[in-house]
Design an enzyme around this catalytic site. Structure first.
Site, short mmCIF file in Angstrom:
data_model
loop_
_atom_site.label_atom_id
_atom_site.label_comp_id
_atom_site.label_asym_id
_atom_site.label_seq_id
_atom_site.Cartn_x
_atom_site.Cartn_y
_atom_site.Cartn_z
CE1 TYR A 53 -3.23 -2.78 -0.07
CE2 TYR A 53 -3.73 -2.38 2.24
CZ TYR A 53 -3.96 -3.07 1.06
OH TYR A 53 -4.93 -4.05 1.03
N PRO A 209 -16.05 -3.31 0.93
CG PRO A 209 -16.28 -2.76 3.19
CD PRO A 209 -15.26 -2.86 2.09
N GLY A 211 -18.90 -1.58 -2.19
CA GLY A 211 -19.06 -1.59 -3.64
C GLY A 211 -20.52 -1.60 -4.05
#
Length: 293
Positions: A53, A209, A211
């Site tokens: 990340y 979560p 989406g």
């Protein structure tokens, strides 16, 4: 915040996906730290990160170092915070996401993450994605060895199929505590994996979560007149909360093993998400949301 179980320990029912704090469009350092602190203030105790990340081609581990700084500068107790990181992916300068599951790489990645996080052992270490060029059992064996040696305490897998979860369970045994797959109203192809996690007693950590949950009428006249999955917006309007909060509360109803890890780049966003842990949906509301999703 209500609690859920992950690897024999209790964590907040809503976690924080820290990826947006370090990748493209990331906030400045002060706002990023404030976002993590807001999560902790709201009762979030699961922080999800990865060595990959960071901005494309930049130094790996930006997000891990950020979380380490945020925890070190937090004014409250952090003894119950579980930091989950991942290894096995990279971000070269072209912005792509590479996959490297060789045992030697995973060992080096875990040891580097350990140093960046500044901990005696990584709380939860996850194989970011299976590498098709490396036998899955070889990658899993590297994580098993890291757990046996004490470099990591708990082990998880990510972006996996049901067959791979079963194979991971065979190799790792009780060391395996979680599965992190994409899951949301818009993406539900991990239903079999969610059910298997419930059967095996593994925490299921949905990434991305939210989406499919776009802006709603609560956001003003510029919002879409007919958003996707309208029931989430209807329930949100009736409850006076955001559709994102309704979505996370709905995910919690799917299984007691579910612990969503929504991303956030602003304090107010994670505060809203954290509120989903205490939003009790009625059976009728859950039925409406299931039908919509």
């Amino acid at each position: 915040m209500r609690l859920r179980t992950l690897g024999g320990r209790s964590v907040g029912a809503i976690g924080l996906g820290a990826m947006p704090l370090s990748t493209e469009g990331r906030p400045d350092g002060a706002r990023a730290i404030a976002t993590v602190h807001a999560a902790l203030d709201a009762g979030v105790t699961l922080l999800d990160t990865a060595d990959s990340y960071h901005l494309p081609g930049a130094e790996p581990g930006h997000n891990e170092r950020l979380l380490a700084r945020a925890l070190a500068t937090y004014g409250g107790d952090t003894s119950d915070v579980l930091v989950a990181t991942k290894g096995g992916r990279g971000r070269p300068a072209d912005g792509s996401w590479t996959v490297t599951g060789a045992p030697r790489h995973l060992r080096a990645a875990a040891e580097a993450s350990l140093k960046r996080l500044g901990v005696a052992a990584i709380g939860l270490y996850q194989l970011h994605k299976p590498d098709p060029r490396v036998p899955y059992e070889d990658s899993l064996g590297a994580l098993r060895d890291l757990a046996d040696e004490g470099t990591v305490r708990l082990v998880g897998v990510s972006n996996t199929t049901s067959d791979q979860i079963r194979r991971a369970h065979e190799v790792l045994g009780d060391r395996l505590v979680s599965v992190q797959n994409r899951y949301s109203p818009a993406v539900r192809d991990s239903d079999p994996e969610l059910r298997l996690c419930a059967e095996l007693g593994l925490a299921f950590l949905p990434w991305s979560p939210l989406g499919g949950i776009s802006r709603s009428s609560l956001d003003g006249p510029s919002a879409l007149e007919m958003p996707a999955f309208p029931a989430f917006h209807e329930v949100a309007r009736e409850r006076g909360v955001s559709p994102q909060q309704v979505c996370l509360a709905w995910l919690l109803t799917l299984s007691p093993t579910v612990i969503p890890i929504p991303g956030a780049s602003r304090p107010e966003t994670i505060r809203d998400s954290a509120g989903a842990a205490d939003l009790e949906l009625t059976a009728e509301e859950v039925e409406r949301l299931n039908a919509s999703a």
